[in-house]
Motif scaffolding. Structure first.
Motif, PDB file in Angstrom:
ATOM      1  N   THR A   7     -20.958  16.126  -4.566  1.00  0.00           N
ATOM      2  CA  THR A   7     -21.105  14.787  -3.991  1.00  0.00           C
ATOM      3  C   THR A   7     -20.655  13.786  -5.043  1.00  0.00           C
ATOM      4  O   THR A   7     -21.309  13.638  -6.086  1.00  0.00           O
ATOM      5  CB  THR A   7     -22.560  14.506  -3.582  1.00  0.00           C
ATOM      6  OG1 THR A   7     -23.038  15.543  -2.736  1.00  0.00           O
ATOM      7  CG2 THR A   7     -22.647  13.165  -2.849  1.00  0.00           C
ATOM      8  N   HIS A   8     -19.538  13.116  -4.773  1.00  0.00           N
ATOM      9  CA  HIS A   8     -19.026  12.107  -5.704  1.00  0.00           C
ATOM     10  C   HIS A   8     -19.798  10.810  -5.468  1.00  0.00           C
ATOM     11  O   HIS A   8     -19.833  10.279  -4.356  1.00  0.00           O
ATOM     12  CB  HIS A   8     -17.530  11.886  -5.460  1.00  0.00           C
ATOM     13  CG  HIS A   8     -16.904  10.969  -6.453  1.00  0.00           C
ATOM     14  ND1 HIS A   8     -15.800  10.208  -6.161  1.00  0.00           N
ATOM     15  CD2 HIS A   8     -17.224  10.677  -7.743  1.00  0.00           C
ATOM     16  CE1 HIS A   8     -15.463   9.497  -7.218  1.00  0.00           C
ATOM     17  NE2 HIS A   8     -16.316   9.772  -8.190  1.00  0.00           N
ATOM     18  N   LEU A 183     -12.768  19.639 -12.171  1.00  0.00           N
ATOM     19  CA  LEU A 183     -13.131  18.245 -11.914  1.00  0.00           C
ATOM     20  C   LEU A 183     -12.401  17.399 -12.955  1.00  0.00           C
ATOM     21  O   LEU A 183     -12.780  17.383 -14.131  1.00  0.00           O
ATOM     22  CB  LEU A 183     -14.648  18.100 -12.042  1.00  0.00           C
ATOM     23  CG  LEU A 183     -15.310  16.839 -11.516  1.00  0.00           C
ATOM     24  CD1 LEU A 183     -15.269  16.803  -9.996  1.00  0.00           C
ATOM     25  CD2 LEU A 183     -16.757  16.762 -12.002  1.00  0.00           C
ATOM     26  N   LEU A 184     -11.347  16.717 -12.524  1.00  0.00           N
ATOM     27  CA  LEU A 184     -10.458  16.032 -13.462  1.00  0.00           C
ATOM     28  C   LEU A 184     -10.742  14.540 -13.504  1.00  0.00           C
ATOM     29  O   LEU A 184     -10.712  13.855 -12.483  1.00  0.00           O
ATOM     30  CB  LEU A 184      -8.991  16.236 -13.050  1.00  0.00           C
ATOM     31  CG  LEU A 184      -8.431  17.652 -13.077  1.00  0.00           C
ATOM     32  CD1 LEU A 184      -6.931  17.618 -12.806  1.00  0.00           C
ATOM     33  CD2 LEU A 184      -8.720  18.343 -14.403  1.00  0.00           C
ATOM     34  N   VAL A 221     -11.637  12.711 -10.003  1.00  0.00           N
ATOM     35  CA  VAL A 221     -12.688  11.687 -10.051  1.00  0.00           C
ATOM     36  C   VAL A 221     -12.326  10.696 -11.151  1.00  0.00           C
ATOM     37  O   VAL A 221     -11.353  10.875 -11.877  1.00  0.00           O
ATOM     38  CB  VAL A 221     -14.093  12.285 -10.323  1.00  0.00           C
ATOM     39  CG1 VAL A 221     -14.549  13.173  -9.184  1.00  0.00           C
ATOM     40  CG2 VAL A 221     -14.125  13.051 -11.642  1.00  0.00           C
ATOM     41  N   HIS A 222     -13.115   9.655 -11.251  1.00  0.00           N
ATOM     42  CA  HIS A 222     -13.019   8.676 -12.349  1.00  0.00           C
ATOM     43  C   HIS A 222     -11.624   8.039 -12.451  1.00  0.00           C
ATOM     44  O   HIS A 222     -11.015   8.003 -13.511  1.00  0.00           O
ATOM     45  CB  HIS A 222     -13.384   9.340 -13.673  1.00  0.00           C
ATOM     46  CG  HIS A 222     -13.989   8.381 -14.683  1.00  0.00           C
ATOM     47  ND1 HIS A 222     -14.600   7.204 -14.327  1.00  0.00           N
ATOM     48  CD2 HIS A 222     -14.070   8.448 -16.046  1.00  0.00           C
ATOM     49  CE1 HIS A 222     -15.040   6.602 -15.407  1.00  0.00           C
ATOM     50  NE2 HIS A 222     -14.727   7.320 -16.466  1.00  0.00           N
ATOM     51  N   TYR A 223     -11.171   7.488 -11.327  1.00  0.00           N
ATOM     52  CA  TYR A 223      -9.872   6.829 -11.293  1.00  0.00           C
ATOM     53  C   TYR A 223      -9.964   5.410 -10.716  1.00  0.00           C
ATOM     54  O   TYR A 223      -8.973   4.687 -10.709  1.00  0.00           O
ATOM     55  CB  TYR A 223      -8.876   7.652 -10.455  1.00  0.00           C
ATOM     56  CG  TYR A 223      -9.414   8.096  -9.112  1.00  0.00           C
ATOM     57  CD1 TYR A 223      -9.460   7.233  -8.023  1.00  0.00           C
ATOM     58  CD2 TYR A 223      -9.903   9.383  -8.950  1.00  0.00           C
ATOM     59  CE1 TYR A 223      -9.965   7.632  -6.808  1.00  0.00           C
ATOM     60  CE2 TYR A 223     -10.421   9.806  -7.732  1.00  0.00           C
ATOM     61  CZ  TYR A 223     -10.446   8.928  -6.668  1.00  0.00           C
ATOM     62  OH  TYR A 223     -10.975   9.333  -5.469  1.00  0.00           O
ATOM     63  N   GLU A 224     -11.147   5.022 -10.227  1.00  0.00           N
ATOM     64  CA  GLU A 224     -11.331   3.693  -9.658  1.00  0.00           C
ATOM     65  C   GLU A 224     -12.724   3.178  -9.998  1.00  0.00           C
ATOM     66  O   GLU A 224     -13.558   3.903 -10.530  1.00  0.00           O
ATOM     67  CB  GLU A 224     -11.147   3.725  -8.135  1.00  0.00           C
ATOM     68  CG  GLU A 224      -9.695   3.890  -7.696  1.00  0.00           C
ATOM     69  CD  GLU A 224      -9.515   3.709  -6.205  1.00  0.00           C
ATOM     70  OE1 GLU A 224      -8.593   2.995  -5.804  1.00  0.00           O
ATOM     71  OE2 GLU A 224     -10.300   4.291  -5.444  1.00  0.00           O
ATOM     72  N   ARG A 230      -5.749   1.980 -14.455  1.00  0.00           N
ATOM     73  CA  ARG A 230      -4.436   1.437 -14.112  1.00  0.00           C
ATOM     74  C   ARG A 230      -3.681   2.327 -13.130  1.00  0.00           C
ATOM     75  O   ARG A 230      -2.527   2.053 -12.828  1.00  0.00           O
ATOM     76  CB  ARG A 230      -3.617   1.252 -15.390  1.00  0.00           C
ATOM     77  CG  ARG A 230      -4.278   0.330 -16.415  1.00  0.00           C
ATOM     78  CD  ARG A 230      -4.605  -1.037 -15.826  1.00  0.00           C
ATOM     79  NE  ARG A 230      -5.343  -1.873 -16.753  1.00  0.00           N
ATOM     80  CZ  ARG A 230      -4.778  -2.708 -17.612  1.00  0.00           C
ATOM     81  NH1 ARG A 230      -3.461  -2.813 -17.657  1.00  0.00           N
ATOM     82  NH2 ARG A 230      -5.530  -3.422 -18.430  1.00  0.00           N
ATOM     83  N   GLU A 231      -4.312   3.393 -12.650  1.00  0.00           N
ATOM     84  CA  GLU A 231      -3.644   4.282 -11.705  1.00  0.00           C
ATOM     85  C   GLU A 231      -4.628   4.613 -10.584  1.00  0.00           C
ATOM     86  O   GLU A 231      -5.352   5.591 -10.656  1.00  0.00           O
ATOM     87  CB  GLU A 231      -3.174   5.550 -12.418  1.00  0.00           C
ATOM     88  CG  GLU A 231      -2.169   6.346 -11.614  1.00  0.00           C
ATOM     89  CD  GLU A 231      -1.662   7.559 -12.378  1.00  0.00           C
ATOM     90  OE1 GLU A 231      -0.558   7.488 -12.921  1.00  0.00           O
ATOM     91  OE2 GLU A 231      -2.393   8.566 -12.420  1.00  0.00           O
ATOM     92  N   PRO A 232      -4.686   3.796  -9.536  1.00  0.00           N
ATOM     93  CA  PRO A 232      -5.682   3.964  -8.480  1.00  0.00           C
ATOM     94  C   PRO A 232      -5.396   5.171  -7.584  1.00  0.00           C
ATOM     95  O   PRO A 232      -4.405   5.887  -7.763  1.00  0.00           O
ATOM     96  CB  PRO A 232      -5.588   2.656  -7.698  1.00  0.00           C
ATOM     97  CG  PRO A 232      -4.199   2.180  -7.932  1.00  0.00           C
ATOM     98  CD  PRO A 232      -3.840   2.617  -9.318  1.00  0.00           C
ATOM     99  N   GLU A 233      -6.254   5.339  -6.600  1.00  0.00           N
ATOM    100  CA  GLU A 233      -6.209   6.546  -5.773  1.00  0.00           C
ATOM    101  C   GLU A 233      -4.877   6.734  -5.072  1.00  0.00           C
ATOM    102  O   GLU A 233      -4.363   7.865  -5.002  1.00  0.00           O
ATOM    103  CB  GLU A 233      -7.341   6.514  -4.738  1.00  0.00           C
ATOM    104  CG  GLU A 233      -7.371   7.752  -3.870  1.00  0.00           C
ATOM    105  CD  GLU A 233      -8.526   7.758  -2.885  1.00  0.00           C
ATOM    106  OE1 GLU A 233      -8.496   8.585  -1.960  1.00  0.00           O
ATOM    107  OE2 GLU A 233      -9.464   6.938  -3.044  1.00  0.00           O
TER     108      GLU A 233
END
Length: 257
Positions: A7-8, A183-184, A221-224, A230-233
């Motif tokens: 669960t994110h 999980l990156l 995960v951990h991109y927004e 600086r690199e969104p989904e």
């Protein structure tokens, strides 16, 4: 292999349920809007809150804390949760700073085995991570990735990268450790005054690592959620679109992986 339920909850924070264990990665539960300083003139504002409140996640048996020095991986509400967790596994410097009896600090490739009545043993192994370019360690601080090994299984049931760029330490993980679910932490973190220098993986780097590691499933995960990403989904989805084994989690919704 038995499935994991992930669960994110936002940012790096992910609840992992496996064999009766409830494992939380990098707890961040503060409300959005605040700006946090990360040291050396860097800062970022949190723009998205958690998908579930901290109290809705209890109980937590294990916290995998990649590092304690940046609020996008451990904020004030997340720190309050640490005392309620059964065991916190983090870096050696973080264990010294946190100085709590339930915190275990692991050096690279060091392992600890967790036991609890009615559940199979769970082994946690720390893996290398580097939160920026070469020689950035004294500035960004020590970071670990973590691998979870079920009793009697060689492959990691789950490996979380922690905040890291792609470098030889991660390539060593790919060579040494079979991984089922990766999980990156992505996002391509940059700050204005550091120019093009990145402090976490881009999706293209995640793709390269995945092609070396060959996990069954890749979970980004951990991109927004913060202004320093600086690199969104949408950018990450495009870069990873050639992978058939990417699973994008919907925040707050459990997914069997």
């Amino acid at each position: 292999m038995a499935k994991l339920v992930l669960t994110h909850l936002g940012g790096p924070t992910t609840l992992v349920e496996a064999d009766g264990w409830r494992i939380l990665t990098d707890p961040t539960f503060d409300s959005p809007g605040r700006r946090y300083t990360f040291g050396w003139g860097t800062s970022s504002r949190k723009v998205a809150g958690p998908a579930r409140p901290r109290d809705a996640i209890a109980p937590v048996d294990v916290v995998l804390l990649s590092h304690d020095q940046h609020a996008d991986n451990l904020d004030d509400s997340g720190r309050a949760l640490l005392a309620q967790a059964g065991t916190v596994v983090s870096t050696v410097p973080a264990a010294r700073r946190l100085a709590a009896p339930n915190v275990r600090g692991l050096a690279d490739w060091e392992s600890t085995t967790l036991t609890a009545e009615g559940r199979p043993p769970l082994t946690v192994t720390a893996t290398p991570a580097r939160h920026g370019p070469r020689f950035s360690g004294p500035i960004t601080g020590k970071v670990n990735g973590f691998a979870l090994h079920r009793d009697g299984e060689d492959a990691a049931a789950l490996w979380m990268s922690g905040d890291t760029v792609l470098y030889d330490g991660l390539r060593e993980v790919a060579r040494r450790m079979p991984v089922d679910v990766a999980l990156l932490h992505l996002g391509g973190v940059r700050f204005g005054f550091t120019g093009p220098v990145r402090f976490t993986m881009t999706a293209r780097e995640g793709l390269e690592l995945t092609q070396l590691m060959r996990p069954r499933v890749v979970v980004p995960v951990h991109y927004e959620g913060w202004t320093h990403f600086r690199e969104p989904e949408d950018v990450a989805r495009q870069a990873l679109s050639e992978l058939a084994n990417v699973h994008w989690l919907t925040p707050g919704t459990p997914a069997e992986i």
